[in-house]
Design an enzyme around this catalytic site. Structure first.
Site, mmCIF file in Angstrom:
data_model
loop_
_atom_site.group_PDB
_atom_site.id
_atom_site.type_symbol
_atom_site.label_atom_id
_atom_site.label_comp_id
_atom_site.label_asym_id
_atom_site.label_seq_id
_atom_site.Cartn_x
_atom_site.Cartn_y
_atom_site.Cartn_z
ATOM 1 N N ASP A 364 38.682 7.872 14.527
ATOM 2 C CA ASP A 364 38.365 7.776 13.097
ATOM 3 C C ASP A 364 38.646 9.101 12.393
ATOM 4 O O ASP A 364 39.107 9.132 11.253
ATOM 5 C CB ASP A 364 36.887 7.433 12.890
ATOM 6 N N GLU A 501 40.354 -4.050 19.882
ATOM 7 C CA GLU A 501 39.581 -3.940 21.120
ATOM 8 C C GLU A 501 39.146 -5.294 21.693
ATOM 9 O O GLU A 501 38.427 -5.328 22.691
ATOM 10 C CB GLU A 501 38.375 -3.035 20.878
ATOM 11 N N LYS A 614 40.626 -7.954 16.483
ATOM 12 C CA LYS A 614 39.433 -7.347 15.888
ATOM 13 C C LYS A 614 39.748 -6.653 14.570
ATOM 14 O O LYS A 614 38.988 -6.728 13.612
ATOM 15 C CB LYS A 614 38.839 -6.338 16.878
#
Length: 787
Positions: A364, A501, A614
C-alpha cells in the site's frame, strides 16, 4: 452559522482569541449524538483521530466509556510479547479526563445525554467536544474539550477542558493523568495483549511523569504533563496526586458555583528511547516539559496553526460544485497530513489510527500512499523510502531464509524488515486458515522499487538514488533473478499470489511478471548508466554487495524472456496460467449499499476455483504502466475484469476509477471515486472501527490528481489528460516537480497553468497528445477537448 460551541478564551487565561475558533463548515467533520454500541463508539474514535506523523491519538471520549478502544500510537514502536508476531504498540494515554460530583461520574454511558457533539477541525488539526449531561440526581453539567498533537513540534500535545455546572453548586472533582494501563487487541474477541511494563512514576505539584518499557524490544516510552486550573485565576482548590497501579492521576477539587465555567489546561510531552538515550530520557522529557510551560501554550498553539496553514497551502485541492466530494477529499488529505512520518519510518495499512493489520507496512505504501508525498512533500517521501533502505538487511535475511539471493522485501514489515506476516487469519466467513502472502505475494519487492523510480523521476533526488536507491534496486534484482525458473524457452515465476488474493499458489501472475520484467530492465540499464556517469559510485556499491558485471547481463536476459501471456487478437492479458480455464462468473447483483453480491454457490472456500477476483490485478498493472498498452488493450481488459471483481479490498475502487477514466468509462469512474473517498466516512466495509484504510485514502488523492486532472510528471515534461465530472465546475491544486511548483486550475474545456521556478526554462506540456512549450514563471490558459 451557529456551531453549537461557545466562544473559547485564550489558553493562557487572557482576552478572547480566535485560536480555537472553528473553521468554516467545509473544513469540519461533525459527529453528533452518542450511541452505546461499542462498534459505533470505535468507528467514531477512528474517524476523529488527530496526529502529526510521529504520534496519532484516536478520538476517544475523555472519560473512556465502556466499549471504547482509545489509544495513542507512535511511529516505529513495535513489540511482540505474547502475540504471534510483533505489532504496533498501544502507548500510554494522556488525554483521559473524568468529572465527578458527590461520588457520581459524569459519563455519556451513565448520564442522560442532553446534547453531544465532536467536531474535527481538519484545517487546524483540532478535535472539539461538547457534551451536556444530566446525572441520576438531576445535576446538569457541560463538558467541553479541545485537544491537539502539535504539528510543528511532534513530541508536544495540548488539551483544554472546560466544566460548567448548569443547575447546581458544590464540589466538583476533575481528574486527569497518565494512563499506562493499556492493552492491544488480541486475535480473538476480548483477548488482550500487554506489551508494556512500568518503569517509573514521578510526581510533583506541577508535573507528572510516567515511563514504560516494551517487554521484548525494551523500547522506553516517556510521558510528562502538567495539569492545572487556569480560569478563574486564584480560585481555591484542592490538589491530590493519586496512583492506581500503572495509572497516575492528578485530582483537582473545586467548590464550583452554578453557571460558572472552570477551565483547565494540560500540556504533554511524549518521547521514546528511539530518540533519546534511556539513561537521559527522564531528564530530557522533564526539561522539554519545563521549556513548554515557560514558553506558554499560546505560542505553541500559534506555531501549530502556522504549520497547518503551511501544510494546507501546499496540499489543498479545490473542487467547485460538489461539496460532498470536496469534504471527503479534504478528509482523506487530512489523514495523509497527520501520518507523514517525521523520520525514516514506514506507514501501516491503517496508518497510526489503530493496531489494525498490526501496524505493518504493506505494498500500500509505495503504490497507493507514497505518490501524495512525492508530489507535495518530497522530504516525507524520502523518509518512507529510507525506511525501506534501512530495512534492506532484513529483506536480505528474508531472501536467504527462502533459499534465494539478494533482498526480498517483506509482505508485512515492522521494525527490522524481516517478514512478520501472521501464520493464520480469519477469512470473511470467520474460519481460521493459513496465510501464504508472506511467502508468495512477492510483488511487494518490485512495488518498493517502483516507488523508488517514481520518487526519482518526479523529484530528481540523485543523492538518494546514488547513495541508497541503486543498492536497493540491485539487491532486489538479484532476488528476482534467483526466484525465476526456466522449464522451457521462457523464464517463469511459480507459486505466487498477485494483488488478487483469492487465487493462491499460481504461476506467472501477470502483474508480478510484468513488474519484474520492468524491474530487471531498470536495474540493468541503471548499472550501465551509472558506470559511465558515476563510475566511482558504482564501484563502491559493487564492492559492498559483491556484484560483478555478468549479473546485469543476466537481469536483462531474464527481463526479455520472462513469460507474459496476452492474446494478440483480443488484447486480453491472462491474469495467471490457467485463469481462463476456471469456472466463469460475473457480478450481476449488488446489495443496498452498492456492494457486489457473490453469485449463488460461490463462497470463500471455492472462489479460488472461479474467475472472480478480490481486486484489480491486471488492471492495476496497466494503470502503473499506461504507455505499455494501447487504449484498445486497456478497454478490452477493463470490460473483461471489471464485472468479475468483487471489490473485497479497500484498494480496489480507486484503481477502477482511474482505469475507468483511462478508457472513457467515466460514469463508472465517478461512482468508484466516491466509494473510495467515502470508504471510511461511510464505513463501507463495516470495519472502520479497526482503523483508517490508508490505501483508499492515498487512492482518493491519486484519483483526483492522476485520474480527473490526468496529471503525470515525467523527468522532462508535464502530461495532462483532464476530464471533470459534470457537477464539478473547477478543479485547482498545486504540486512540486523537482525544484519547481506547478499550479493548475482546470475547468471543463480550459485549464490555467503556471510553473514557478528559480530559473527561466522552457518546458513541454502535452495535453491529449498536443504539446505546447511553456516558459516558467508565466501563466498560460490552454484549451482542451477530452477524447
Amino acid at each position: 452559522m451557529s456551531t453549537g460551541f461557545s466562544a473559547r478564551t485564550d489558553p493562557a487565561g487572557g482576552e478572547a482569541t480566535a485560536l480555537f475558533e472553528l473553521s468554516s463548515e467545509e473544513w469540519l467533520f461533525r459527529v453528533k449524538g452518542f450511541r452505546k454500541t461499542p462498534k459505533l463508539i470505535q468507528v467514531n474514535e477512528t474517524l476523529l483521530t488527530i496526529g502529526n506523523g510521529y504520534l496519532n491519538i484516536r478520538g476517544s471520549l475523555e472519560e473512556l466509556p465502556p466499549g471504547h478502544c482509545g489509544g495513542m500510537y507512535i511511529a516505529g514502536v513495535f513489540d511482540k510479547s505474547e502475540s504471534d508476531v510483533e505489532e504496533l504498540v498501544k502507548c500510554p494515554m494522556w488525554t483521559d479526563v473524568s468529572v465527578w460530583h458527590e461520588g457520581e461520574k459524569f459519563c455519556l454511558s451513565t448520564c442522560k445525554v442532553i446534547s453531544h457533539e465532536q467536531v474535527l477541525d481538519m484545517k487546524k488539526g483540532l478535535l472539539h467536544r461538547r457534551s451536556v449531561l444530566r446525572n441520576s440526581s438531576g445535576m446538569i453539567l457541560t463538558l467541553e474539550t479541545i485537544r491537539l498533537a502539535c504539528m510543528h513540534a511532534p513530541h508536544l500535545g495540548y488539551m483544554n477542558v472546560r466544566v460548567t455546572p448548569k443547575n447546581f453548586s458544590g464540589k466538583i472533582r476533575v481528574l486527569s493523568g497518565l494512563n499506562g494501563e493499556v492493552f492491544n487487541r488480541g486475535y480473538f474477541p476480548r483477548e488482550l495483549y500487554k506489551h508494556l511494563q512500568l518503569e517509573k512514576i514521578e510526581r510533583g505539584r506541577n508535573f507528572m511523569y510516567l515511563e514504560m518499557k516494551t517487554r521484548e524490544r525494551g523500547v522506553r516510552i516517556a510521558e510528562a504533563a502538567s495539569w492545572k486550573l487556569i480560569s478563574p485565576l486564584g480560585e481555591p482548590l484542592q490538589w491530590e496526586p493519586r496512583i492506581y497501579g500503572e495509572k497516575f492521576t492528578s485530582e483537582i477539587t473545586i467548590d464550583a458555583a452554578r453557571g460558572r465555567t472552570y477551565e483547565f489546561e494540560k500540556l504533554a510531552v511524549v518521547a521514546t528511547s528511539l530518540e533519546s538515550p534511556p539513561h537521559s530520557l527522564f531528564r530530557d522529557t522533564i526539561c522539554r516539559l519545563k521549556s513548554y510551560v515557560r514558553k506558554g501554550a499560546r505560542r505553541e498553539i500559534e506555531e501549530h496553526l502556522d504549520a497547518w496553514r503551511s501544510k494546507w497551502e501546499q496540499a489543498d485541492v479545490h473542487i467547485d460544485g460538489d461539496p460532498q466530494a470536496l469534504m471527503a477529499l479534504r478528509y482523506n488529505i487530512y489523514q495523509l497530513l497527520i501520518n507523514g512520518p517525521t523520520g525514516p519510518s514506514g506507514i501501516g495499512a491503517k496508518f497510526l489510527s489503530s493496531e489494525g493489520y498490526l501496524g505493518h507496512a504493506f505494498w500500500d505504501t509505495e503504490i497507493f500512499i507514497l505518490p501524495f508525498y512525492v508530489y507535495n512533500f518530497p522530504p516525507i517521501a524520502r523518509n518512507l523510502l529510507m525506511y525501506r533502505y534501512n530495512t534492506l538487511p532484513g529483506a536480505m535475511r528474508n531472501a536467504e531464509k527462502m533459499g534465494y539471493r539478494g533482498a526480498k522485501y517483506a509482505w508485512e514489515s515492522a521494525t527490522t524488515g524481516e517478514d512478520v506476516t501472521p501464520r493464520f487469519a480469519s477469512k470473511l466467513e470467520k474460519t481460521i486458515r493459513l496465510i501464504y502472502t508472506g511467502t508468495e505475494e512477492d510483488h511487494i519487492v518490485s512495488d518498493v522499487i517502483y516507488g523508488v523510480e517514481r520518487y526519482f523521476r518526479v523529484t530528481g533526488d540523485e543523492d538518494f538514488l546514488l547513495r541508497y536507491g541503486i543498492e536497493m534496486i540491485f539487491q532486489t534484482a538479484r532476488f528476482w533473478e534467483s526466484r525465476t525458473v526456466k522449464p522451457g524457452e521462457e523464464f517463469e515465476i511459480h507459486t505466487v499470489i498477485g494483488p488478487d488474493e483469492f487465487h493462491e499458489h499460481v504461476n506467472n501472475n501477470a502483474y508480478t511478471n510484468f513488474l519484474v520484467k520492468w524491474h530487471l530492465r531498470l536495474a540493468a540499464m541503471l548499472y550501465k548508466h551509472v558506470s559511465s556517469t558515476n563510475p566511482e559510485v558504482l564501484d563502491a556499491v559493487c564492492s559492498k554487495i559483491g556484484l560483478d558485471e555478468r549479473e546485469p547481463l543476466k537481469w536483462m536476459l531474464v527481463s526479455r524472456s520472462l513469460k507474459f501471456t496476452q492474446d494478440q487478437q483480443s488484447g486480453l492479458v491472462e491474469q495467471f496460467d490457467g485463469y481462463f480455464a476456471l469456472r466463469d462468473y460475473v457480478i450481476v447483483r449488488y446489495d443496498r449499499e452498492g456492494r457486489p453480491v457473490m453469485p449463488l454457490g460461490v463462497n470463500y472456500r471455492n472462489i479460488g476455483r472461479t474467475q472472480l477476483i478480490k481486486q484489480a490485478d491486471v488492471l492495476i498493472m496497466m494503470l502503473l504502466f499506461p504507455h505499455a498498452f494501447s487504449f484498445e488493450e486497456k478497454l478490452a481488459n477493463y470490460r473483461y475484469y471489471e464485472p468479475r471483481t468483487a471489490h473485497k479490498s479497500s484498494l480496489s475502487h480507486c484503481t477502477h476509477a482511474m482505469m475507468g477514466l483511462a478508457v472513457a468509462e467515466r460514469v463508472n469512474a465517478y461512482r468508484y471515486f466516491m466509494k473510495t473517498a467515502l470508504f471510511d466516512l461511510k464505513n463501507l466495509h463495516k470495519n472502520t472501527d479497526l482503523g483508517i484504510h490508508a490505501a483508499a485514502v492515498g487512492g482518493t488523492w491519486q484519483t483526483v490528481i492522476h485520474g480527473f486532472a490526468g496529471l503525470t510528471l515525467k523527468s522532462d515534461r508535464i502530461v495532462l489528460n483532464p476530464w471533470l465530472p459534470r457537477r464539478w465546475e473547477r478543479l485547482a491544486f498545486r504540486v512540486k516537480w523537482r525544484d519547481r511548483v506547478v499550479y493548475l486550475d482546470i475547468s471543463h474545456r480550459t485549464l490555467s497553468i503556471r510553473i514557478d521556478a528559480d530559473a527561466e526554462l522552457i518546458l513541454p506540456c502535452t495535453i491529449y497528445g498536443k504539446t505546447t512549450k511553456l516558459h516558467t514563471n508565466r501563466p498560460y490558459e490552454l484549451s482542451y477537448c477530452p477524447t
